[in-house]
Motif scaffolding. Structure first.
Motif, mmCIF file in Angstrom:
data_model
loop_
_atom_site.group_PDB
_atom_site.id
_atom_site.type_symbol
_atom_site.label_atom_id
_atom_site.label_comp_id
_atom_site.label_asym_id
_atom_site.label_seq_id
_atom_site.Cartn_x
_atom_site.Cartn_y
_atom_site.Cartn_z
ATOM 1 N N LEU A 71 48.312 46.666 79.804
ATOM 2 C CA LEU A 71 47.366 47.552 79.156
ATOM 3 C C LEU A 71 48.134 48.699 78.501
ATOM 4 N N ILE A 72 47.812 48.966 77.247
ATOM 5 C CA ILE A 72 48.357 50.135 76.567
ATOM 6 C C ILE A 72 47.182 51.002 76.145
ATOM 7 N N VAL A 73 47.141 52.223 76.629
ATOM 8 C CA VAL A 73 46.034 53.115 76.295
ATOM 9 C C VAL A 73 46.584 54.431 75.773
ATOM 10 N N GLN A 74 45.776 55.077 74.967
ATOM 11 C CA GLN A 74 46.147 56.378 74.448
ATOM 12 C C GLN A 74 45.818 57.430 75.509
ATOM 13 N N GLU A 75 46.660 58.415 75.613
ATOM 14 C CA GLU A 75 46.439 59.502 76.560
ATOM 15 C C GLU A 75 45.035 60.074 76.387
#
Lengths: 113, 109
Positions: B11-15
């Motif tokens: 999973l890659i999420v924005q802060e």
């Protein structure tokens, strides 16, 4: 410091040589475990101990043996290391209550060449 | 033996965004543990869920256990770079914890 320590942290060894990894805990925990962690496989149980001199096999025990002569120490031995045993090895311990899960060591990165 | 399947694998999420990680068991869950592993380090215990419907929170991390679905979820609210790492679920199978393969979380600025 209290907790669980593994030694060595890194080791490179040659195929066919014996290797012993050490796990030392200061929590007076009864149960101790050895896992290996590999990409695509996650954590897999090698051996575990439920008391001094009481040990049993886990999911991937072939090629490994363990010994526990004192509550605080749990040794993992690769009798004759093979390249397939290149992995990161984690030791863990827990007390009588399972409410807090395991305490894990920082791991030993073993490379067999 | 009991198998634990985690999703997503990575999973890659924005802060600042929220995210959820799921752990589904092949057998009835009698207890479920969540751990976090920073890259190159050992596992840190996050929380344990014992009863169906139980929900626990620690800082911005909330975990729930759905016994009927044999599933647990881990929810992170307003993600921060410090949340980055690998999240693993574990459940007892016999005398030892069996683990899922983990969910790798990256939080981008």
């Amino acid at each position: 410091d209290a907790g669980i320590t593994q030694s060595p942290r890194h080791k490179v060894t040659e195929t066919g040589t014996p290797v012993t990894l050490r796990c030392h805990q200061t929590e007076n925990h009864r149960y101790m475990y050895w896992y290996r962690q590999d990409p695509g496989h996650g954590l897999r149980l090698i051996h575990y101990s439920y008391g001094v001199k009481d040990t049993d096999k886990g999911e991937v025990s072939d090629g490994y043996s363990v010994s526990r002569s004192k509550t605080e120490d749990f040794l993992l031995t690769l009798e004759s290391a093979t390249s397939s045993q290149t992995s990161v090895y984690f030791c863990a311990s827990r007390g009588a209550s399972s409410n807090y899960g395991y305490t894990f060591g920082s791991g030993t990165r073993l490379t067999v060449v | 033996s009991q198998e634990l399947e985690q999703s997503p694998q990575s999973l890659i999420v924005q802060e600042g965004k929220n995210l959820t990680i799921n752990c589904t068991s092949s057998k009835t869950l009698y207890g479920l543990y969540w751990y976090k592993q920073k890259y190159g380090e050992g596992l840190i215990f996050l929380m344990m869920l014992q009863k169906g419907g139980e929900e626990k929170s620690h800082e911005k991390i909330t975990a729930k256990l759905d016994e009927k679905k044999q599933q647990s979820s881990l929810h992170i609210t307003a993600s921060q770079p410090s949340h980055a790492g690998i999240y693993l679920c574990g459940a007892y199978s016999g005398y030892a914890l069996n683990f899922g393969k983990g969910t790798s979380l990256l939080v981008t600025p």
